[in-house]
Design a protein around this motif. Structure first.
Motif, PDB file in Angstrom:
ATOM      1  N   ARG A 323       0.805  -1.220   0.000  1.00 53.38           N
ATOM      2  CA  ARG A 323       0.000   0.000   0.000  1.00 53.38           C
ATOM      3  C   ARG A 323       0.842   1.275   0.000  1.00 53.38           C
ATOM      4  N   SER A 324       2.099   1.206   0.395  1.00 60.04           N
ATOM      5  CA  SER A 324       2.945   2.391   0.239  1.00 60.04           C
ATOM      6  C   SER A 324       3.116   2.714  -1.240  1.00 60.04           C
ATOM      7  N   LYS A 325       3.251   1.673  -2.074  1.00 57.57           N
ATOM      8  CA  LYS A 325       3.331   1.870  -3.522  1.00 57.57           C
ATOM      9  C   LYS A 325       1.981   2.330  -4.065  1.00 57.57           C
ATOM     10  N   TRP A 326       0.886   1.820  -3.480  1.00 52.26           N
ATOM     11  CA  TRP A 326      -0.456   2.209  -3.920  1.00 52.26           C
ATOM     12  C   TRP A 326      -0.633   3.717  -3.803  1.00 52.26           C
ATOM     13  N   TYR A 327      -0.233   4.268  -2.662  1.00 54.43           N
ATOM     14  CA  TYR A 327      -0.360   5.714  -2.471  1.00 54.43           C
ATOM     15  C   TYR A 327       0.570   6.477  -3.409  1.00 54.43           C
ATOM     16  N   PRO A 368       5.149   3.251   9.001  1.00 60.80           N
ATOM     17  CA  PRO A 368       6.169   4.217   8.567  1.00 60.80           C
ATOM     18  C   PRO A 368       6.373   4.260   7.062  1.00 60.80           C
ATOM     19  N   ALA A 369       6.308   3.109   6.400  1.00 62.31           N
ATOM     20  CA  ALA A 369       6.530   3.083   4.953  1.00 62.31           C
ATOM     21  C   ALA A 369       5.446   3.861   4.217  1.00 62.31           C
ATOM     22  N   VAL A 370       4.199   3.714   4.666  1.00 60.40           N
ATOM     23  CA  VAL A 370       3.099   4.445   4.046  1.00 60.40           C
ATOM     24  C   VAL A 370       3.230   5.940   4.314  1.00 60.40           C
ATOM     25  N   LEU A 371       3.547   6.304   5.550  1.00 60.68           N
ATOM     26  CA  LEU A 371       3.726   7.719   5.877  1.00 60.68           C
ATOM     27  C   LEU A 371       4.824   8.345   5.028  1.00 60.68           C
ATOM     28  N   ASP A 372       5.927   7.649   4.884  1.00 58.32           N
ATOM     29  CA  ASP A 372       7.023   8.167   4.053  1.00 58.32           C
ATOM     30  C   ASP A 372       6.581   8.333   2.613  1.00 58.32           C
ATOM     31  N   SER A 373       5.823   7.359   2.115  1.00 57.92           N
ATOM     32  CA  SER A 373       5.367   7.416   0.731  1.00 57.92           C
ATOM     33  C   SER A 373       4.453   8.612   0.505  1.00 57.92           C
ATOM     34  N   ILE A 374       3.521   8.824   1.426  1.00 54.06           N
ATOM     35  CA  ILE A 374       2.575   9.934   1.271  1.00 54.06           C
ATOM     36  C   ILE A 374       3.283  11.271   1.431  1.00 54.06           C
ATOM     37  N   ARG A 375       4.112  11.386   2.464  1.00 55.31           N
ATOM     38  CA  ARG A 375       4.826  12.653   2.693  1.00 55.31           C
ATOM     39  C   ARG A 375       5.676  13.042   1.496  1.00 55.31           C
ATOM     40  N   SER A 376       6.321  12.076   0.883  1.00 51.92           N
ATOM     41  CA  SER A 376       7.216  12.380  -0.230  1.00 51.92           C
ATOM     42  C   SER A 376       6.471  12.688  -1.518  1.00 51.92           C
ATOM     43  N   ASN A 377       5.149  12.447  -1.518  1.00 53.46           N
ATOM     44  CA  ASN A 377       4.368  12.686  -2.734  1.00 53.46           C
ATOM     45  C   ASN A 377       3.320  13.782  -2.593  1.00 53.46           C
TER      46      ASN A 377
END
Length: 382
Positions: A323-327, A368-377
């Motif tokens: 789901r980190s990739k999904w976001y 954390p992986a999802v948060l990082d993905s969203i924050r960076s995008n």
């Protein structure tokens, strides 16, 4: 030290008032009115005021100051028609008690939400009246309240359904009853209180009306023309009461189509909206769908209505994929692909049992992986 003591006093005071409120409501029951109800409404207001003061004062830079650019939209519906960029927002099921979970989610994502969503149903209970204190708390934080308003007609226990027998379901052909004015007293009170709130409200009424399985206002109980007539009846009643601070959000379910049959018309709708939730492989009827498959493939159909689009429930479960990739994939090229989208709201529900027999967790703050993905995008949506 003084600040710590002050905060402690605030928290203890709010807890004490909250305990008194709950105890009083339990003692007097759901139908208490007059001075008793006024007293407990006052206590409720005090809790919200303490909450708002605490959240605002504990932050070095006021949240409302960071959203000062949104101030015109808080007081003027027309300013939302030409809004620049995309308004982010969220719903958190714990925010029914306090808005602190919304602020915590913002901190995790290093952003500030212009939109905060709450849910309420039609009915006779106290919590089904216009949520004036929550609306005031949200606007005090500088955000625009988004209210998902669900016409569960069986929740009325007073005069609205007095013409029905005990065996009759008020939801069966219930939209006709709305058109016939059976709920006008309730609707009128809502309209008056919404108007008197003095702030812009996004009102998502009767969402997913084209889904024949989930909600009683769907086509299993009503014709599409009944929904259109009921929508117009409610909007017209609000207009008669001068509740012109309402942005009416029409929100069909993407998977069931037939949008045109349920669309009330351009003069009766301000924004269109829809949910975009990836359930992954959590149930036999679901699979891992990308954002493009859930929303992108249907975007042209929504865009054709030439209204701003609100993605009112945005999220992915963790079952069945990354789901980190999904976001990350969802945000990639977002504004170029979907220029009509003007609002996107995270669905941050930690105990969602509305669709499956099991409780689903849509929250992301512990990932954390999802948060990082969203924050960076997120910068892609500025």
């Amino acid at each position: 030290m003084k600040k710590i003591i002050y905060r402690l006093i605030l928290v203890l005071g709010a807890i004490a008032i909250g305990v008194a409120l709950v105890s009083g409501l339990a003692f007097f029951g759901d139908k208490s009115t007059g001075p008793v109800q006024d007293f407990f409404n006052s206590l409720n207001k005090s809790v919200h005021n303490l909450e708002g003061d605490y959240i605002l004062k504990r932050r070095t830079v006021s949240r409302a100051q960071r959203l000062s650019w949104l101030a015109p939209a808080l007081r003027n519906v027309d300013s939302l028609k030409n809004i620049k960029g995309i308004l982010l927002g969220a719903y958190d099921n714990r925010s029914d008690i306090s808005l602190q979970p919304i602020v915590d989610l913002e901190d995790s994502l290093k952003t500030t939400f212009p939109l905060i969503q709450i849910y309420t149903a039609w009915g006779s209970k106290r919590e089904q009246k216009f949520p004036i204190e929550k609306v005031r708390s949200i606007s005090a934080l500088g955000s625009i309240p988004v209210i998902t308003w669900e016409p569960w007609l069986n929740d009325f226990t007073e005069g609205e359904n007095s013409d029905l027998t005990a065996t009759q379901d008020p939801n069966k052909n219930g939209l006709k009853r709305i058109v016939d004015g059976k709920y006008d007293n309730y609707l009128r009170q809502w309209a008056i209180e919404a108007r008197n709130s003095g702030v812009t409200l996004l009102l998502r009424m009767g969402h997913e009306m084209n889904d024949p399985y989930r909600y009683p206002w769907g086509p299993q109980n009503n014709e599409p023309s009944d929904f259109v007539a009921a929508w117009k009846h409610v909007v017209e009643l609000f207009r008669r009461e001068k509740a012109t601070n309402i942005v009416w959000v029409w929100a069909p379910h993407l998977a069931y189509g037939e949008f045109d049959a349920f669309y009330p018309g351009s003069d009766w709708v301000d924004w269109t909206g829809t949910g975009t939730l990836n359930y992954g492989t959590v149930a036999p009827w679901s699979q891992w769908w990308t954002f493009e498959e859930i929303f992108g493939n249907h975007y042209p159909s929504l865009e054709a209505f030439k209204k701003p689009i609100l993605i009112s429930e945005f999220g992915s479960l963790a079952v069945g994929g990354d789901r980190s990739k999904w976001y990350a994939d969802a945000f990639r090229g977002f504004e170029e692909k979907y220029p009509s989208v003007k609002g996107l709201m995270f669905f941050h529900h930690g105990n969602d049992a509305s669709t499956t027999y099991q409780s689903l967790n849509w929250q992301i703050t512990s990932d954390p992986a999802v948060l990082d993905s969203i924050r960076s995008n997120l910068f892609r949506l500025k």
